[in-house]
Design a protein around this motif. Structure first.
Motif, mmCIF file in Angstrom:
data_model
loop_
_atom_site.group_PDB
_atom_site.id
_atom_site.type_symbol
_atom_site.label_atom_id
_atom_site.label_comp_id
_atom_site.label_asym_id
_atom_site.label_seq_id
_atom_site.Cartn_x
_atom_site.Cartn_y
_atom_site.Cartn_z
ATOM 1 N N MET A 1 39.795 58.357 32.798
ATOM 2 C CA MET A 1 39.747 58.070 34.229
ATOM 3 C C MET A 1 38.731 56.972 34.532
ATOM 4 O O MET A 1 38.973 56.106 35.375
ATOM 5 N N SER A 2 37.600 56.994 33.834
ATOM 6 C CA SER A 2 36.600 55.939 34.019
ATOM 7 C C SER A 2 37.147 54.589 33.564
ATOM 8 O O SER A 2 36.908 53.558 34.216
ATOM 9 N N VAL A 3 37.893 54.608 32.483
ATOM 10 C CA VAL A 3 38.497 53.368 31.994
ATOM 11 C C VAL A 3 39.490 52.817 33.010
ATOM 12 O O VAL A 3 39.555 51.613 33.272
ATOM 13 N N PHE A 4 40.278 53.704 33.619
ATOM 14 C CA PHE A 4 41.278 53.273 34.606
ATOM 15 C C PHE A 4 40.623 52.608 35.801
ATOM 16 O O PHE A 4 41.043 51.522 36.238
ATOM 17 N N PHE A 5 39.576 53.242 36.353
ATOM 18 C CA PHE A 5 38.943 52.675 37.537
ATOM 19 C C PHE A 5 38.199 51.372 37.219
ATOM 20 O O PHE A 5 38.149 50.463 38.056
ATOM 21 N N LYS A 6 37.633 51.281 36.020
ATOM 22 C CA LYS A 6 36.842 50.100 35.673
ATOM 23 C C LYS A 6 37.715 48.910 35.301
ATOM 24 O O LYS A 6 37.415 47.762 35.683
ATOM 25 N N LYS A 7 38.788 49.154 34.567
ATOM 26 C CA LYS A 7 39.584 48.050 34.038
ATOM 27 C C LYS A 7 40.781 47.688 34.912
ATOM 28 O O LYS A 7 41.267 46.547 34.834
ATOM 29 N N TYR A 8 41.275 48.630 35.699
ATOM 30 C CA TYR A 8 42.502 48.370 36.454
ATOM 31 C C TYR A 8 42.299 48.493 37.968
ATOM 32 O O TYR A 8 42.633 47.576 38.714
ATOM 33 N N TYR A 9 41.775 49.634 38.411
ATOM 34 C CA TYR A 9 41.674 49.890 39.850
ATOM 35 C C TYR A 9 40.690 48.935 40.520
ATOM 36 O O TYR A 9 40.991 48.344 41.561
ATOM 37 N N GLY A 10 39.512 48.781 39.913
ATOM 38 C CA GLY A 10 38.496 47.902 40.487
ATOM 39 C C GLY A 10 38.942 46.445 40.574
ATOM 40 O O GLY A 10 38.901 45.833 41.651
ATOM 41 N N PRO A 11 39.393 45.855 39.467
ATOM 42 C CA PRO A 11 39.865 44.465 39.545
ATOM 43 C C PRO A 11 41.039 44.273 40.503
ATOM 44 O O PRO A 11 41.158 43.217 41.136
ATOM 45 N N PHE A 12 41.901 45.284 40.623
ATOM 46 C CA PHE A 12 43.042 45.169 41.543
ATOM 47 C C PHE A 12 42.579 45.010 42.982
ATOM 48 O O PHE A 12 43.094 44.191 43.731
ATOM 49 N N PHE A 13 41.564 45.765 43.384
ATOM 50 C CA PHE A 13 41.110 45.719 44.770
ATOM 51 C C PHE A 13 40.142 44.574 45.039
ATOM 52 O O PHE A 13 39.782 44.342 46.182
ATOM 53 N N THR A 14 39.681 43.891 44.017
ATOM 54 C CA THR A 14 38.815 42.733 44.246
ATOM 55 C C THR A 14 39.626 41.454 44.435
ATOM 56 O O THR A 14 39.049 40.400 44.737
ATOM 57 N N ASN A 15 40.941 41.543 44.277
ATOM 58 C CA ASN A 15 41.794 40.393 44.563
ATOM 59 C C ASN A 15 41.738 40.077 46.051
ATOM 60 O O ASN A 15 41.765 40.957 46.893
ATOM 61 N N LYS A 16 41.658 38.784 46.402
ATOM 62 C CA LYS A 16 41.443 38.405 47.798
ATOM 63 C C LYS A 16 42.610 38.815 48.691
ATOM 64 O O LYS A 16 42.413 39.175 49.858
ATOM 65 N N TRP A 17 43.845 38.771 48.160
ATOM 66 C CA TRP A 17 44.991 39.159 48.978
ATOM 67 C C TRP A 17 45.019 40.672 49.199
ATOM 68 O O TRP A 17 45.405 41.141 50.270
#
Length: 296
Positions: free
Chosen positions: A196-212
């Motif tokens: 779960m930590s890997v998911f939030f760090k590698k996928y969820y976090g970068p997804f929501f930092t996208n400007k769009w």
């Protein structure tokens, strides 16, 4: 985990016990102070359990994160690192919960006041036990893992000459598996990061930092905020007494009939005479009758 050493069942149970101790402490203190115990207070333990388990997860996650920092290898440094990461979140959530419930004690309803007092005090005790009792349990569980002991029986996991001929059940509880072959202690292996930590760090976090995506989140929040403000303008005071009883209660047909046949007449009006009156006196009786006619 499937590991017989790194499985933290007892740690999770102690987190629930910590919430239970908070409930017992708050209820005992409030009853000792004479605060009335009403039926709505019986729902408070479920709220405390939810917050207590949430705090437990935060503490355990911070502890596991500290294990990956090589410079924080000793127990004191790891626990200090854990409190540095977790205590701030736990403190803020506890303060907001306590503030919300203690504000509720200003209400004019005694039952709501009692519920808020019991629950707010329980949140305070839940915070105290999480910061003290559960922190100590984490350290004890760490020492058990360092000693290569089984999660259930706390027996040392390993095979020696005297254990070679033991039963499969004994080996499962005191060795870790039915196999009689000696394996490397699991505490010597590197700690893997939780999926779960890997998911939030590698996928969820970068997804929501996208400007769009950030723009979309702002638009969605604005829509939600506008809908919420509109909903607040539609709130009407009042209470339907039928909602206070169960669906099969005998009072439901009464309220239905009363609303259908008598709602046009308005509420009933009662007149109370607070003085001591000689009802046998003819003059008094005539005065009461005149008063009734005037009211009608």
């Amino acid at each position: 985990r499937l590991s017989c050493i790194r499985n933290n069942v007892w740690l999770a149970c102690c987190g629930v016990v910590s919430a239970g101790l908070a409930v017992l402490s708050s209820f005992g203190l409030m009853l000792f102070c004479g605060v009335p115990f009403v039926v709505t207070v019986a729902n408070a333990p479920f709220l405390i359990l939810g917050v207590g388990v949430d705090d437990m997860f935060i503490m355990i996650a911070s502890w596991e994160q500290s294990s990956r920092k090589k410079e924080k290898s000793d127990v004191k440094s790891r626990l200090a690192e854990t409190y540095t990461e977790a205590a701030l979140s736990v403190t803020i959530t506890t303060l907001t919960d306590v503030l919300a419930f203690f504000i509720g004690t200003w209400t004019a309803f005694p039952s709501v006041r009692s519920f808020c007092l019991y629950t707010g005090t329980a949140f305070v005790f839940c915070y105290i036990y999480t910061m003290t009792f559960f922190g100590a349990i984490i350290v004890l569980n760490h020492k058990r893992e360092q000693g290569n002991r089984h999660w259930l029986t706390c027996m040392p996991v390993g095979v020696d000459e005297g254990q070679a001929e033991k039963s499969c059940l004994y080996n499962a509880c005191c060795i870790g598996s039915c196999s009689r072959q000696m394996s490397q202690p699991e505490t010597k292996l590197p700690e893997s990061e939780h999926p779960m930590s890997v998911f939030f760090k590698k996928y969820y976090g970068p997804f929501f930092t996208n400007k769009w995506i950030k723009l979309l989140v702002v638009l969605l929040y604005g829509t939600y905020l506008g809908g919420s403000i509109y909903g607040c303008t539609q709130i009407r005071e009042g209470i339907d007494l039928r909602n206070l009883a169960s669906d099969d209660s005998y009072v439901i047909p009464y309220y239905n009939d009363n609303n259908q046949y008598f709602s046009a007449y308005g509420p009933r009006v009662m007149v109370i005479i607070t003085e001591s009156v000689d009802y046998w006196n003819e003059t008094v009786c005539l005065g009461i009758e005149n008063c009734t006619q005037n009211l009608e």
